[in-house]
Design an enzyme around this catalytic site. Structure first.
Site, PDB file in Angstrom:
ATOM      1  CB  SER A  37      38.698  42.664  34.627  1.00  0.00           C
ATOM      2  OG  SER A  37      39.210  42.954  35.887  1.00  0.00           O
ATOM      3  CG  HIS A  66      37.094  39.473  38.457  1.00  0.00           C
ATOM      4  ND1 HIS A  66      36.207  40.516  38.369  1.00  0.00           N
ATOM      5  CD2 HIS A  66      38.271  39.943  37.954  1.00  0.00           C
ATOM      6  CE1 HIS A  66      36.811  41.567  37.839  1.00  0.00           C
ATOM      7  NE2 HIS A  66      38.062  41.240  37.566  1.00  0.00           N
TER       8      HIS A  66
HETATM    9  C1  GCU Z   1      42.915  44.477  39.565  1.00  0.00           C
HETATM   10  C2  GCU Z   1      42.332  45.859  39.573  1.00  0.00           C
HETATM   11  C3  GCU Z   1      40.984  45.896  38.873  1.00  0.00           C
HETATM   12  C4  GCU Z   1      41.076  45.299  37.525  1.00  0.00           C
HETATM   13  C5  GCU Z   1      41.750  43.972  37.535  1.00  0.00           C
HETATM   14  C6  GCU Z   1      42.147  43.494  36.130  1.00  0.00           C
HETATM   15  O1  GCU Z   1      42.140  43.648  40.346  1.00  0.00           O
HETATM   16  O2  GCU Z   1      42.239  46.286  40.900  1.00  0.00           O
HETATM   17  O3  GCU Z   1      40.516  47.215  38.757  1.00  0.00           O
HETATM   18  O4  GCU Z   1      39.815  45.213  36.949  1.00  0.00           O
HETATM   19  O5  GCU Z   1      42.972  44.018  38.255  1.00  0.00           O
HETATM   20  O6  GCU Z   1      43.029  42.699  36.030  1.00  0.00           O
HETATM   21  O7  GCU Z   1      41.646  43.921  35.133  1.00  0.00           O
END
Ligand code: GCU
Length: 417
Positions: free
Chosen positions: A254, A395
């Site tokens: 992420s 995710h």
């Molecule tokens: C949010 C953010 C993402 C990120 C994610 C995370 O969703 O918008 O860009 O990857 O947090 O916790 O890493």
């Protein structure tokens, strides 16, 4: 916006609801229009990977490495992530071995806890590393450097219970890596970079000059700071004789997946780069505006550099797109992982980026993702320099991802052994 006019025909009478409009595949997140349907993706042209700023076609590895790649890296630094400035006083690094347990995991590996402290006149910040190396190896071992969101202390780096045999508290399937003769190094992403605007608790403050109290528009943001953390960990790894410096793979998920890719592009000491659901500012293409887009991500005020704000709503004017970031990792092996339900990270955009980065891998005589059509779900297009899979689920990490990463590391690290 896609509007539908509803037309109803009733016994020769046609009623048209002129004002009845509905938005397809779009929704609002924090007041930002977000696209969740391929039908909504705007038409776009990507900047040409293989044409230099001067307009010359790149046809060789040398032209790529010496001319085009440096141009793209400079553009990525000044428009997206921010460059690391030169500090007024050099930053000193101190590594301290805090603890060594040679009998970790029933004697299968040695666990070392190391602390790194970075300091100069402007202050000091510290980070921890937990290093797990197989006990039975006579030679330095390859490692996975895993950056996670949790602390690398306490329960997170103990073994989970017997029902989750061989897994660390932070979810790393340590036993699977040890079985292949690999070690694992765990760090906490952001330990030296807080999610803040002033960066007064972050490594950035050590790089301020004069009366500076905020980063300049082309200077590093949070993501670039976290990438810097990867490289400083590599500095330690180079001092550890039990680790094979030429066989270090990095992974992050992420937000940390974004930092993984930027670290991998900048620091060629990383031999393999693994991108887990990295999404916007990671593998996904800006111009698709699918899921998290530039407008949304710049609402985290300093994840990117200040200059990135200028391109909100003008993504087509960006001198780069994220396929160019992936291409800058070539010829080193890169594996991009998406989740089919991970719309926020634009799983299709992550694939298309790999597809459009492939011509650079091809320049090196290496295989990437050569079909515009994405591989089927749970069918990795792997064992190639630029590999990819989209798996079921959303995710996060799944055992399926770890299994593919281990195969990928084995394939590339051990192919000439
Ligand atoms: C949010 C953010 C993402 C990120 C994610 C995370 O969703 O918008 O860009 O990857 O947090 O916790 O890493």
């Amino acid at each position: 916006m896609r509007k539908i006019k509803c037309t109803l025909s009733l016994i020769g009478v046609t009623i048209v609801f002129l004002n009845s409009t509905q938005t397809l595949g779009q929704s609002k997140e924090w007041g930002t229009e977000v696209i969740y349907s391929e039908l909504q993706v705007p038409k776009f042209d990507l900047p040409d990977l293989l044409v230099t700023v001067e307009g010359n076609k790149v046809t060789s590895e040398e032209e790529w490495m010496n001319v085009r790649r440096p141009q793209i890296m400079a553009l990525l630094a000044t428009t997206i992530y921010g460059r690391v400035p030169t500090p007024e006083a050099p930053v000193k690094t101190r590594f301290e071995e805090l603890e060594v347990d040679e009998n970790f995991f029933d004697g299968r590996c040695t666990r070392k806890l190391v602390k790194a402290t970075f300091s100069n006149e402007r202050g000091s910040v510290a980070m921890n590393m937990a290093i797990f190396l197989p006990n039975n190896s006579e030679k330095p071992v390859p490692v996975l450097l895993r950056m996670g969101f949790s602390d690398v202390t306490g329960k997170n780096i103990e073994m989970k219970n017997i029902q989750e045999y061989g897994q660390l508290g932070n979810g790393t399937p340590l036993v699977d890596f040890l079985d292949k003769g690999f070690g694992v190094v765990c760090i906490k992403g952001g330990e030296i970079v807080k999610d803040e605007v002033s960066f007064k608790n972050s490594i950035h403050k050590l790089f301020y000059t004069g009366t500076q109290s905020l980063t300049k528009a082309d200077e590093w943001g949070v993501i670039a700071g976290i990438s810097y953390q990867f490289s400083r960990t590599m500095d330690y790894i180079e001092t550890d004789a039990a680790i094979d410096n030429d066989r270090v793979a990095i992974v992050g998920f992420s937000k940390l997946g974004k930092s993984t890719l930027w670290a991998g592009a900048q620091d060629t000491r990383f031999a393999i780069v693994l991108s887990q659901n990295s999404g916007a500012a990671g593998a996904a293409l800006w111009r698709r505006k699918f899921g998290e887009n530039l407008e949304y991500i710049t609402r985290f005020p300093r994840w990117l550099c200040g200059n990135a704000n200028k391109y909100v709503g003008k993504e087509n004017d960006l001198p780069i797109d994220q396929h160019m970031l992936l291409a800058c990792i070539a010829p080193r092996p890169l594996y991009v992982v998406s989740g089919i339900n991970d719309l926020w990270a634009d799983n299709m955009g992550e694939y298309l980026s790999a597809y459009h980065a492939t011509p650079v891998y091809n320049l090196f005589g290496l295989e990437g993702q050569s079909t515009a059509e994405r591989p089927r779900i749970n069918e990795p297009a792997a064992n190639r320099a630029l590999s990819y899979h989209v798996r079921s689920g959303a995710h996060g990490y799944q055992q399926f991802d770890w299994d593919q990463y281990i195969k990928f590391m084995d394939f590339h690290f051990n192919k000439n052994k």
